[in-house]
Design a protein around this motif. Structure first.
Motif, PDB file in Angstrom:
ATOM      1  N   ASN A   2       0.833  -1.028  -0.060  1.00  0.00           N
ATOM      2  CA  ASN A   2      -0.567   0.285   0.221  1.00  0.00           C
ATOM      3  C   ASN A   2       0.787   1.369  -0.058  1.00  0.00           C
ATOM      4  O   ASN A   2       2.157   0.817   0.052  1.00  0.00           O
ATOM      5  CB  ASN A   2      -1.028   0.096   0.971  1.00  0.00           C
ATOM      6  CG  ASN A   2      -0.178  -0.440   2.626  1.00  0.00           C
ATOM      7  OD1 ASN A   2       0.866   0.412   2.383  1.00  0.00           O
ATOM      8  ND2 ASN A   2      -0.935  -0.812   3.683  1.00  0.00           N
ATOM      9  N   THR A   3       0.257   2.582  -0.184  1.00  0.00           N
ATOM     10  CA  THR A   3       0.762   3.476   0.320  1.00  0.00           C
ATOM     11  C   THR A   3       1.706   3.969   0.866  1.00  0.00           C
ATOM     12  O   THR A   3       2.899   4.552   0.952  1.00  0.00           O
ATOM     13  CB  THR A   3       0.338   4.902   0.220  1.00  0.00           C
ATOM     14  OG1 THR A   3      -0.833   4.611  -1.344  1.00  0.00           O
ATOM     15  CG2 THR A   3       1.032   5.997  -0.724  1.00  0.00           C
ATOM     16  N   ALA A   4       1.554   3.468   2.001  1.00  0.00           N
ATOM     17  CA  ALA A   4       2.082   3.266   3.137  1.00  0.00           C
ATOM     18  C   ALA A   4       3.535   2.752   3.922  1.00  0.00           C
ATOM     19  O   ALA A   4       4.242   3.508   4.049  1.00  0.00           O
ATOM     20  CB  ALA A   4       1.623   3.529   4.600  1.00  0.00           C
ATOM     21  N   ALA A   5       3.216   1.784   2.959  1.00  0.00           N
ATOM     22  CA  ALA A   5       4.894   0.503   3.395  1.00  0.00           C
ATOM     23  C   ALA A   5       5.457   1.113   1.712  1.00  0.00           C
ATOM     24  O   ALA A   5       6.193   1.243   1.986  1.00  0.00           O
ATOM     25  CB  ALA A   5       3.820  -0.718   2.266  1.00  0.00           C
ATOM     26  N   THR A   7       5.650   3.981   1.258  1.00  0.00           N
ATOM     27  CA  THR A   7       6.572   5.469   1.121  1.00  0.00           C
ATOM     28  C   THR A   7       7.543   4.809   2.475  1.00  0.00           C
ATOM     29  O   THR A   7       8.477   5.702   2.306  1.00  0.00           O
ATOM     30  CB  THR A   7       5.454   6.464   2.381  1.00  0.00           C
ATOM     31  OG1 THR A   7       4.689   6.804   1.407  1.00  0.00           O
ATOM     32  CG2 THR A   7       6.699   7.255   2.988  1.00  0.00           C
ATOM     33  N   GLY A   8       7.334   4.139   3.024  1.00  0.00           N
ATOM     34  CA  GLY A   8       8.298   3.494   4.015  1.00  0.00           C
ATOM     35  C   GLY A   8       9.860   2.935   3.336  1.00  0.00           C
ATOM     36  O   GLY A   8      10.865   3.172   3.504  1.00  0.00           O
ATOM     37  N   THR A  75       2.635   1.457  -7.493  1.00  0.00           N
ATOM     38  CA  THR A  75       2.893   1.895  -5.847  1.00  0.00           C
ATOM     39  C   THR A  75       3.891   3.061  -4.762  1.00  0.00           C
ATOM     40  O   THR A  75       3.190   4.056  -5.095  1.00  0.00           O
ATOM     41  CB  THR A  75       1.872   0.658  -4.781  1.00  0.00           C
ATOM     42  OG1 THR A  75       1.419  -0.129  -5.278  1.00  0.00           O
ATOM     43  CG2 THR A  75       2.300   1.645  -3.027  1.00  0.00           C
ATOM     44  N   ALA A  79       3.690   6.874  -4.541  1.00  0.00           N
ATOM     45  CA  ALA A  79       4.299   7.189  -3.236  1.00  0.00           C
ATOM     46  C   ALA A  79       5.541   8.333  -3.342  1.00  0.00           C
ATOM     47  O   ALA A  79       5.407   9.388  -2.463  1.00  0.00           O
ATOM     48  CB  ALA A  79       4.816   5.969  -2.552  1.00  0.00           C
ATOM     49  N   SER A  82       4.484  11.354  -4.017  1.00  0.00           N
ATOM     50  CA  SER A  82       2.998  12.127  -3.193  1.00  0.00           C
ATOM     51  C   SER A  82       3.602  13.497  -2.442  1.00  0.00           C
ATOM     52  O   SER A  82       4.736  13.298  -2.175  1.00  0.00           O
ATOM     53  CB  SER A  82       2.637  11.231  -2.523  1.00  0.00           C
ATOM     54  OG  SER A  82       2.395  11.495  -0.880  1.00  0.00           O
ATOM     55  N   GLN A  84       3.236  14.350   0.525  1.00  0.00           N
ATOM     56  CA  GLN A  84       3.023  13.669   1.841  1.00  0.00           C
ATOM     57  C   GLN A  84       4.409  12.914   2.148  1.00  0.00           C
ATOM     58  O   GLN A  84       4.974  13.043   3.470  1.00  0.00           O
ATOM     59  CB  GLN A  84       2.470  12.960   2.199  1.00  0.00           C
ATOM     60  CG  GLN A  84       0.987  12.826   1.894  1.00  0.00           C
ATOM     61  CD  GLN A  84      -0.245  11.928   2.211  1.00  0.00           C
ATOM     62  OE1 GLN A  84       0.182  11.577   2.436  1.00  0.00           O
ATOM     63  NE2 GLN A  84      -1.691  12.253   1.467  1.00  0.00           N
ATOM     64  N   LEU A  85       5.238  12.934   1.588  1.00  0.00           N
ATOM     65  CA  LEU A  85       6.557  12.602   1.873  1.00  0.00           C
ATOM     66  C   LEU A  85       7.492  13.832   2.223  1.00  0.00           C
ATOM     67  O   LEU A  85       7.980  15.093   2.331  1.00  0.00           O
ATOM     68  CB  LEU A  85       7.492  12.031   0.662  1.00  0.00           C
ATOM     69  CG  LEU A  85       7.097  11.078   0.336  1.00  0.00           C
ATOM     70  CD1 LEU A  85       8.262  10.329  -1.214  1.00  0.00           C
ATOM     71  CD2 LEU A  85       7.595   9.525   1.004  1.00  0.00           C
TER      72      LEU A  85
END
Length: 87
Positions: A2-5, A7-8, A75, A79, A82, A84-85
């Motif tokens: 997913n996007t959170a993963a 980004t991580g 994905t 990300a 995004s 948000q990074l």
């Protein structure tokens, strides 16, 4: 993934680029295609067979290979784009 993963994963790559295999300086499309077509690499995101290869340029470690499956590639790209990074 997913996007959170994703980004991580991008943050981990930025913090520890040595986790990725060294890539040649200025790799071209032929080298990218050859890596996917002729070599056996697993997706860094999910462990499936990688079908995409990119070069990540690290300020501290130089160019590094990023091998991903199609789903993780999309994905990670989303990300990476995004706002948000953290900078």
């Amino acid at each position: 993934m997913n996007t959170a993963a994703a980004t991580g994963l991008l943050l981990l790559i930025a913090a520890e680029p040595e986790l990725l295999a060294a890539a040649p300086e200025g790799a071209d499309r032929d080298q990218l295609a050859r890596r996917v077509r002729e070599e056996d690499h697993l997706c860094l995101g999910c462990g499936a067979q990688a079908v995409c290869a990119a070069v990540v340029n690290s300020r501290t470690a130089g160019p590094r290979w990023l091998d991903l499956c199609s789903e993780c590639w999309v994905t990670v790209r989303l990300a990476n784009e995004s706002p948000q990074l953290p900078q």
